[in-house]
Enzyme design. Structure first.
Site, PDB file in Angstrom:
ATOM      1  N   CYS A 192      31.485  64.273  44.696  1.00 44.40           N
ATOM      2  CA  CYS A 192      30.924  65.401  43.854  1.00 44.40           C
ATOM      3  C   CYS A 192      31.917  66.625  44.017  1.00 44.40           C
ATOM      4  CB  CYS A 192      29.585  65.761  44.111  1.00 44.40           C
ATOM      5  SG  CYS A 192      29.123  67.257  43.154  1.00 44.40           S
ATOM      6  N   CYS A 228      30.267  69.772  45.423  1.00 44.36           N
ATOM      7  CA  CYS A 228      30.092  69.732  46.722  1.00 44.36           C
ATOM      8  C   CYS A 228      31.068  69.969  47.754  1.00 44.36           C
ATOM      9  CB  CYS A 228      29.354  68.415  47.132  1.00 44.36           C
ATOM     10  SG  CYS A 228      27.521  68.192  46.701  1.00 44.36           S
ATOM     11  N   ASP A 286      35.772  79.766  37.287  1.00 38.65           N
ATOM     12  CA  ASP A 286      35.735  78.434  36.538  1.00 38.65           C
ATOM     13  C   ASP A 286      37.518  78.242  36.171  1.00 38.65           C
ATOM     14  OD1 ASP A 286      33.831  76.783  34.462  1.00 38.65           O
ATOM     15  OD2 ASP A 286      36.099  76.596  34.022  1.00 38.65           O
ATOM     16  N   HIS A 307      23.189  69.585  46.785  1.00 37.04           N
ATOM     17  CA  HIS A 307      23.452  68.858  45.701  1.00 37.04           C
ATOM     18  C   HIS A 307      22.154  68.622  44.959  1.00 37.04           C
ATOM     19  CE1 HIS A 307      25.707  66.014  43.032  1.00 37.04           C
ATOM     20  NE2 HIS A 307      24.566  65.420  42.844  1.00 37.04           N
ATOM     21  N   ASN A 335      24.374  73.832  31.235  1.00 32.45           N
ATOM     22  CA  ASN A 335      24.101  72.702  30.440  1.00 32.45           C
ATOM     23  C   ASN A 335      23.411  71.891  31.109  1.00 32.45           C
ATOM     24  OD1 ASN A 335      25.615  74.208  28.415  1.00 32.45           O
ATOM     25  ND2 ASN A 335      27.318  73.711  29.582  1.00 32.45           N
ATOM     26  N   GLY A 377      26.251  69.389  27.008  1.00 29.58           N
ATOM     27  CA  GLY A 377      27.677  69.806  27.316  1.00 29.58           C
ATOM     28  C   GLY A 377      27.941  69.596  28.799  1.00 29.58           C
ATOM     29  N   HIS A 427      26.568  68.609  39.071  1.00 31.24           N
ATOM     30  CA  HIS A 427      26.060  69.149  40.312  1.00 31.24           C
ATOM     31  C   HIS A 427      25.437  70.649  39.758  1.00 31.24           C
ATOM     32  CE1 HIS A 427      26.398  70.935  44.460  1.00 31.24           C
ATOM     33  NE2 HIS A 427      25.951  71.683  43.899  1.00 31.24           N
ATOM     34  N   HIS A 434      24.835  73.864  37.946  1.00 30.41           N
ATOM     35  CA  HIS A 434      25.587  75.320  38.041  1.00 30.41           C
ATOM     36  C   HIS A 434      25.442  76.269  36.829  1.00 30.41           C
ATOM     37  CE1 HIS A 434      27.737  71.960  35.758  1.00 30.41           C
ATOM     38  NE2 HIS A 434      28.450  73.015  34.977  1.00 30.41           N
TER      39      HIS A 434
HETATM   40  P1  AMP Z   1      29.723  72.061  32.331  1.00 33.24           P
HETATM   41  O1  AMP Z   1      30.476  71.558  31.210  1.00 33.24           O
HETATM   42  O2  AMP Z   1      28.757  72.761  32.016  1.00 33.24           O
HETATM   43  O3  AMP Z   1      29.496  70.772  33.341  1.00 33.24           O
HETATM   44  O4  AMP Z   1      30.654  73.100  33.220  1.00 33.24           O
HETATM   45  C1  AMP Z   1      31.565  72.478  34.026  1.00 33.24           C
HETATM   46  C2  AMP Z   1      32.666  73.534  34.262  1.00 33.24           C
HETATM   47  O5  AMP Z   1      33.155  73.368  35.532  1.00 33.24           O
HETATM   48  C3  AMP Z   1      33.932  73.639  33.219  1.00 33.24           C
HETATM   49  O6  AMP Z   1      33.758  74.823  32.736  1.00 33.24           O
HETATM   50  C4  AMP Z   1      35.106  73.241  34.119  1.00 33.24           C
HETATM   51  O7  AMP Z   1      36.199  74.171  33.502  1.00 33.24           O
HETATM   52  C5  AMP Z   1      34.707  73.620  35.332  1.00 33.24           C
HETATM   53  N1  AMP Z   1      35.305  72.997  36.385  1.00 33.24           N
HETATM   54  C6  AMP Z   1      35.656  71.755  36.866  1.00 33.24           C
HETATM   55  N2  AMP Z   1      36.019  71.623  37.752  1.00 33.24           N
HETATM   56  C7  AMP Z   1      36.531  72.696  38.389  1.00 33.24           C
HETATM   57  C8  AMP Z   1      37.043  73.065  39.513  1.00 33.24           C
HETATM   58  N3  AMP Z   1      37.675  72.109  40.492  1.00 33.24           N
HETATM   59  N4  AMP Z   1      36.998  74.363  39.832  1.00 33.24           N
HETATM   60  C9  AMP Z   1      36.609  75.297  38.984  1.00 33.24           C
HETATM   61  N5  AMP Z   1      36.002  75.032  37.969  1.00 33.24           N
HETATM   62  C10 AMP Z   1      35.818  73.691  37.676  1.00 33.24           C
HETATM   63 ZN    ZN Z   2      27.364  68.116  44.323  1.00 31.29          ZN
END
Ligand code: AMP
Ligand code: ZN
Length: 112
Positions: free
Chosen positions: A4, A7, A30, A46, A85, A91, A96, A98
């Site tokens: 993950c 994580c 992000d 998690h 989301n 989306g 995990h 957020h």
């Molecule tokens: P969601 O689409 O709501 O699951 O949002 C996931 C978010 O995580 C997206 O806006 C991605 O740009 C962001 N994301 C994915 N991997 C990373 C990472 N390693 N560091 C920072 N943001 C990330």
């Molecule tokens: Zn996780």
């Protein structure tokens, strides 16, 4: 949880631009910002998504929101959007829990 990405960010195994961290919550920028300010607020624990949280996570869920609000306030941000989301169809791309904290531009309503 193994494999993950969030994580791994919480444990320090993967680098991120962390703006706040304590034993329960991590806040980082992000990678692909959709607003001038775009932070992610995650629990260290998690939880795959909001509807997988349980009653025992109640205080943690409150803390995620209060942390987002405090960070916004500390950054001088009064107008922001805080969203999660839940599920691929909504989306969600990272499984995990957020919250996206976004600010610095006009947002459409209803959200697209
Ligand atoms: P969601 O689409 O709501 O699951 O949002 C996931 C978010 O995580 C997206 O806006 C991605 O740009 C962001 N994301 C994915 N991997 C990373 C990472 N390693 N560091 C920072 N943001 C990330
Ligand atoms: Zn996780």
């Amino acid at each position: 949880m193994k494999d993950c990405i969030f994580c791994k960010i919480a444990s320090g195994e993967v680098q991120a631009q962390i703006v706040y961290q304590d034993e329960e919550v991590v806040v980082f920028k992000d990678l692909n910002p959709q607003a001038p300010t775009h932070l992610l607020i995650i629990p260290v624990k998690h939880i795959a998504k909001l509807d997988e949280a349980s009653k025992e996570d109640m205080a943690l869920l409150g803390k995620l929101q209060l942390t987002a609000a405090k960070i916004a306030k500390d950054m001088g941000i009064t107008d922001f959007r805080l969203i999660t989301n839940n599920g691929k169809g909504a989306g969600q791309s990272v499984e995990h829990l957020h919250y996206h904290l976004m600010a610095g531009r006009r947002f459409l309503w209803p959200a697209g």
